[in-house]
Design a protein around this motif. Structure first.
Motif, PDB file in Angstrom:
ATOM      1  N   ARG A 582      53.494  53.372  41.388  1.00 53.99           N
ATOM      2  CA  ARG A 582      52.781  53.753  42.560  1.00 53.99           C
ATOM      3  C   ARG A 582      53.323  53.116  43.577  1.00 53.99           C
ATOM      4  NH1 ARG A 582      48.578  52.311  39.006  1.00 53.99           N
ATOM      5  NH2 ARG A 582      48.512  50.519  39.937  1.00 53.99           N
ATOM      6  N   ASP A 583      53.032  53.522  44.943  1.00 55.05           N
ATOM      7  CA  ASP A 583      53.479  52.736  46.098  1.00 55.05           C
ATOM      8  C   ASP A 583      53.066  51.436  46.479  1.00 55.05           C
ATOM      9  OD1 ASP A 583      51.433  53.663  47.098  1.00 55.05           O
ATOM     10  OD2 ASP A 583      52.243  54.719  48.854  1.00 55.05           O
ATOM     11  N   ASP A 584      52.187  50.862  45.708  1.00 60.74           N
ATOM     12  CA  ASP A 584      51.288  49.737  46.231  1.00 60.74           C
ATOM     13  C   ASP A 584      52.080  48.450  45.530  1.00 60.74           C
ATOM     14  OD1 ASP A 584      50.330  50.227  43.674  1.00 60.74           O
ATOM     15  OD2 ASP A 584      48.426  49.928  44.069  1.00 60.74           O
ATOM     16  N   ILE A 585      51.649  47.414  46.201  1.00 58.41           N
ATOM     17  CA  ILE A 585      52.095  45.898  45.785  1.00 58.41           C
ATOM     18  C   ILE A 585      50.669  45.164  45.829  1.00 58.41           C
ATOM     19  CG2 ILE A 585      53.400  43.703  46.155  1.00 58.41           C
ATOM     20  CD1 ILE A 585      55.631  45.571  47.214  1.00 58.41           C
ATOM     21  N   ARG A 586      50.025  44.661  44.776  1.00 56.30           N
ATOM     22  CA  ARG A 586      48.911  44.014  44.930  1.00 56.30           C
ATOM     23  C   ARG A 586      49.374  42.467  44.039  1.00 56.30           C
ATOM     24  NH1 ARG A 586      43.911  47.087  44.470  1.00 56.30           N
ATOM     25  NH2 ARG A 586      44.497  49.369  44.861  1.00 56.30           N
ATOM     26  N   ILE A 587      49.084  41.456  44.854  1.00 61.63           N
ATOM     27  CA  ILE A 587      49.146  40.217  44.453  1.00 61.63           C
ATOM     28  C   ILE A 587      48.342  39.485  44.740  1.00 61.63           C
ATOM     29  CG2 ILE A 587      50.902  38.220  44.562  1.00 61.63           C
ATOM     30  CD1 ILE A 587      52.892  39.909  45.662  1.00 61.63           C
ATOM     31  N   LYS A 588      47.562  38.782  43.711  1.00 63.01           N
ATOM     32  CA  LYS A 588      46.433  37.763  43.840  1.00 63.01           C
ATOM     33  C   LYS A 588      46.943  36.324  43.795  1.00 63.01           C
ATOM     34  CE  LYS A 588      41.735  36.907  42.040  1.00 63.01           C
ATOM     35  NZ  LYS A 588      41.245  36.843  43.292  1.00 63.01           N
ATOM     36  N   ASN A 589      46.802  35.774  44.818  1.00 65.03           N
ATOM     37  CA  ASN A 589      47.062  34.111  44.878  1.00 65.03           C
ATOM     38  C   ASN A 589      48.434  33.982  44.479  1.00 65.03           C
ATOM     39  OD1 ASN A 589      44.433  33.143  45.413  1.00 65.03           O
ATOM     40  ND2 ASN A 589      43.903  33.089  43.350  1.00 65.03           N
TER      41      ASN A 589
END
Length: 868
Positions: A582-589
């Protein structure tokens, strides 16, 4: 210098016959225990090496300039010359001077240039030493590069000059070969000169298609170059042909360790241009050019030199294939979770020497008995390595297990042939095991018994003559002799043959002593000759296994690099990222991998990131200097890159949609050597991004337009936001142009974020936390105070700031326009503009205004507009 060669001595004539073939090189001409350099070579070498220039009779009226270096320490001198970009040709004596009739036969046996160094002691073990070649035609460029000490050989081609330059910067070659007479692009040549990379022109014919095909077919023993994949790489074919011809000519040995050519396209790896490599500090820091402080410094926990080189290559070539990335990540996951497996493998790999460069020493004939023991000891570890990963099917384990060859026959052969602790130099002898060769054992027995025989003769002659101080000695002139002191000479038998008179003694020989001498000395000479012969045969036998040794070295290097990923992931609390298409970047902390290690005694404040090509596509990030904007930008880029090289990442959780390129525009400095100002450099970097970014790219912008006037800079920055938003490119943009925060809600995908700051009277506290919204001020004066600017300057700055804020556009709009939400829905077209206001605007001559006049005019227009 014009020299009448007819008057030269025979030796100097031979020197010039050889020198004529190597005019571009300093010729090191072997004379006994020295390498001598003459005439212009001597002058140049004496200056470069800072050694004394002398002279030698050469048959001419004037003596020949001369300088020389001892043969046993020549490598250090060669390295100093090559480090200065000087090429060296080594001319050896090809026969024993004692047996030669006339002038000793000599030949050049090695040519050493920056890219063709083969001695590991002259190289950085953790870096490849690449030699590259460039070919080009109307369709584009071909690039081939090789590390002749490891056998790595790669090639690609591209249509753009900038892409070629990016690839050259990536591989950092020490030498680049180009076709003779062809003009290299000015930009590329300028970079090569600035980076002290040697450029060598080589026969243009070697880069032609016919010649290239011929050399490739011959060296790789194939009927057609198409079988190697060259049908899709016609320009790269010529680059490979030219490079192989040059390397073969300089090496002067069969290139047995170069067994394959890795042809790749730009689509195999994430593209990283020179600005991104520099700004993200992947392998070295921007300022000091040191490894410490770079991402490589954090991640490199390798145990072998091979693994260190492999890891650096992976870091510079992030993957684009989800399957490949996942296989690496799965391997790292197993190693992170299995402490015992990771510990056992690291302990084993620390016992493995640099197999790749040991193989190159074998090929180039420089391997000695100690190197052979290093190879044997490395091979002894392999069965245990295979046993450790036996049965592991996750990730890359199965492939690595398959490509590690036990090579027990090679290990057993070396073990039976070479003593465990051989001497440092082969001339000392004694490196072949007893029991390996019957003839050698017999000769050694003669030498051993010979010493016993000599002691027996010495004792018998003392008893027969009654001379108690009689002793047997040896020198190179007379061989073995009987020595009697002056006081006992009268007791010497008539059968003794006097050979030498000393101040206090006489020396004699006897027929019996000469017979023993022939046996003993003959045996010692035969032992030395036979040991050399046996070692040469051993190298030939090991050479037959060169391909499996190279494959094993590659597999061990990959395992070591994966172990490094797992070790740093375990130590620093990294997590396995989820790779998506997909075209998303999800980074938590998320955290910055380098900053948190440099300031490990401080608490690093983590931050979230959610980017996609739709509603959350463009972050406009505002906040004061030193608050952490640049750190945040870089950490998102580094986390993305780390995920795509197959490493765990510094975050609580991460989902990374594969990006094809990472672009960075961070800071700028004048490039005076190219006549470019700060702003010109900034705009050149920006142009590169705008022209090459795709919807699958990730862009990091840290200030745009700061190098010119406020209005020009703001205009450019505003336009860039609109352009990239239109292309749906994921972008993080840190800026001090607070006006850009007005674009949230007006331009699709733009979101405002700011660095949280806590104010306490005149001081501020950076909270390092990214939060939604735009900053309403830059806190520049407060930051100046924190930086130590004198208090009087700070006070005066506050006074000036207060006056300037009176006419500040944004502040006046805030006073007049109400809330952010009201301004977001603000639309001029929704109001009816009366004729007087229209005529007033029509008379405004913007081009003739000063910035202050423009602000006042805009204030007047807003006031009239409010009264409608």
């Amino acid at each position: 210098m014009t020299i009448d060669r007819s008057k030269l001595t025979p030796m100097m004539k031979q020197y010039f016959e050889i020198k004529d073939q190597y005019m571009e090189y300093i010729l090191m001409y072997r004379l006994g225990d020295f390498y001598e350099m003459f005439f212009e070579d001597a002058i140049k070498a004496s200056q470069a090496l800072e050694i004394t220039l002398t002279a030698r009779n050469c048959g001419l009226e004037d003596k020949a300039p001369l300088c020389g270096v001892p043969h046993h320490s020549v490598d250090g001198y060669i390295k100093r010359l090559v480090d200065q970009g000087i090429k060296v040709a080594i001319c050896e004596q090809m026969e024993d001077p004692a047996l030669a009739k006339g002038i000793v036969k000599r030949e050049v046996v090695r040519i050493i240039t920056p890219g063709t160094i083969t001695d590991p002691d002259m190289l950085d073990a953790s870096n490849n030493n690449y030699i590259a070649s460039v070919s080009f035609d109307e369709n584009g460029f071909g690039l081939a590069y090789c590390d002749i000490t490891t056998g790595v050989f790669k090639a690609t081609e591209m249509s753009q000059r900038t892409t070629l330059l990016d690839e050259i910067i990536k591989i950092e070659p020490s030498e680049v070969i180009v076709p003779e007479g062809r003009v290299l692009d000015d930009t590329i040549r300028s970079y090569l000169n600035s980076a002290d990379i040697t450029v060598t022109e080589y026969l243009a014919y070697a880069f032609e298609t016919h010649a290239s095909r011929h050399v490739i077919q011959r060296l790789f023993d194939v009927f057609s170059t198409e079988s190697l994949g060259f049908s899709e790489y016609p320009i790269a074919l010529n680059a490979c042909g030219g490079l192989l011809a040059y390397v073969e000519e300089t090496a002067k040995v069969p290139l047995a360790h170069i067994t394959e050519i890795d042809l790749y396209t730009q689509g195999h790896f994430m593209m990283l241009d020179k600005f991104t490599r520099r700004n993200l500090e992947l392998v070295e820091t921007m300022r000091s050019k040191e490894k410490k402080g770079s991402l490589l410094w954090v991640v490199d926990k390798t145990s072998t030199a091979m693994g260190a080189r492999k890891l650096k290559t992976w870091m510079e070539e992030p993957l684009l294939d989800k399957g490949q990335i996942d296989r690496r990540l799965e391997t790292v996951e197993v190693l992170v979770e299995d402490l015992m497996l990771r510990s056992d493998l690291r302990t084993l790999l620390k016992q493995v020497y640099d197999l790749e460069r040991l193989v190159s020493k074998l090929v180039y004939g420089s391997m000695n008995p100690r190197d052979m023991i290093a190879l044997k000891n490395s091979l002894m570890v392999l069965p245990d390595v295979k046993a450790c990963i036996q049965g592991q099917i996750e990730g890359e384990f199965e492939t690595i297990h398959t490509e590690i060859y036990p090579l027990e026959d090679v290990r057993t052969l070396i073990e039976s042939a070479i003593v465990e602790d051989p001497p440092f130099t082969m001339k000392d002898g004694g490196f072949i095991q007893n029991g390996f060769n019957a003839d050698l054992d017999e000769l050694r027995d003669i030498v051993k018994n010979g010493k016993k025989w000599l002691l027996e003769v010495e004792q018998r002659e003392r008893e027969m003559t009654g001379i108690k101080n009689l002793k047997i000695g040896f020198n190179k002139v007379f061989g073995y002799y009987l020595e009697i002191s002056k006081g006992s000479v009268k007791d010497a038998p008539d059968t003794y043959i006097r050979k030498q008179t000393l101040a206090n003694a006489e020396r004699y020989i006897t027929p019996e002593l000469k017979t023993l001498e022939e046996k003993i000395l003959g045996a010692e000479e035969k032992i030395n000759r036979l040991e050399q012969e046996l070692f040469s045969n051993l190298k030939s036998q090991v050479m037959a296994s060169i391909t499996p040794i190279r494959k094993t070295a590659g597999a061990v290097a990959s395992l070591d690099a994966l172990l490094a990923f797992s070790e740093c992931s375990y130590r620093y609390g990294y997590v396995k990222p989820k790779i998506t298409t997909r075209d998303d970047i999800r980074i938590k902390n998320g955290r910055h991998p380098v900053i948190e290690r440099i300031f490990k005694d401080s608490i690093f404040v983590p931050n979230d990131t959610y980017l996609n090509g739709k509603e959350d596509q463009f972050y406009i990030i505002t906040g004061p200097n030193m608050a952490g904007k640049s750190t945040y930008l870089r950490q998102v880029a580094l986390i993305t890159l780390m995920a795509q090289i197959g490493c765990f990442v510094p975050a609580e959780k991460a989902e990374i949609g594969i990006v094809d390129r990472i672009f960075t525009r961070v800071g700028a400095s004048d490039d005076l050597s190219q006549g470019q100002s700060t702003f010109m450099v900034e705009m050149s970097e920006l142009a590169n991004i705008l022209n090459n970014a795709t919807p699958n790219s990730l862009i990091i912008l840290d200030e745009i337009g700061r190098g010119t006037s406020t209005y020009d800079g703001l205009s450019i920055a505003w336009s860039v936001v609109e352009y990239l938003a239109e292309k749906s490119t994921k972008t993080l943009f840190a800026t001090h142009y607070h006006e850009l925060t007005e674009l949230e809600g007006l331009v699709k995908g733009v979101k405002n974020y700011r660095i949280a700051v806590k104010e306490a009277k005149d001081d501020i506290l950076f909270l390092r936390k990214i939060e939604p919204g735009g900053a309403n001020q830059s806190f520049g004066v407060q930051v100046a105070k924190l930086a130590g600017v004198p208090i009087p300057v700070i006070k005066r700055a506050k006074e000036i700031l207060a006056k300037l804020e009176v006419n500040d556009i944004n502040r006046n709009i805030e006073k007049m326009g109400g809330s952010d939400s009201a301004r977001e829905s603000y639309s001029v077209s929704s109001y009816e503009i009366d004729e007087s206001l229209y005529k007033y605007i029509e008379t405004v001559e913007v081009d003739q205004m000063t910035p202050i006049e423009a602000m006042n005019t805009l204030y007047t227009i807003v006031s009239k507009f409010r009264d409608l």
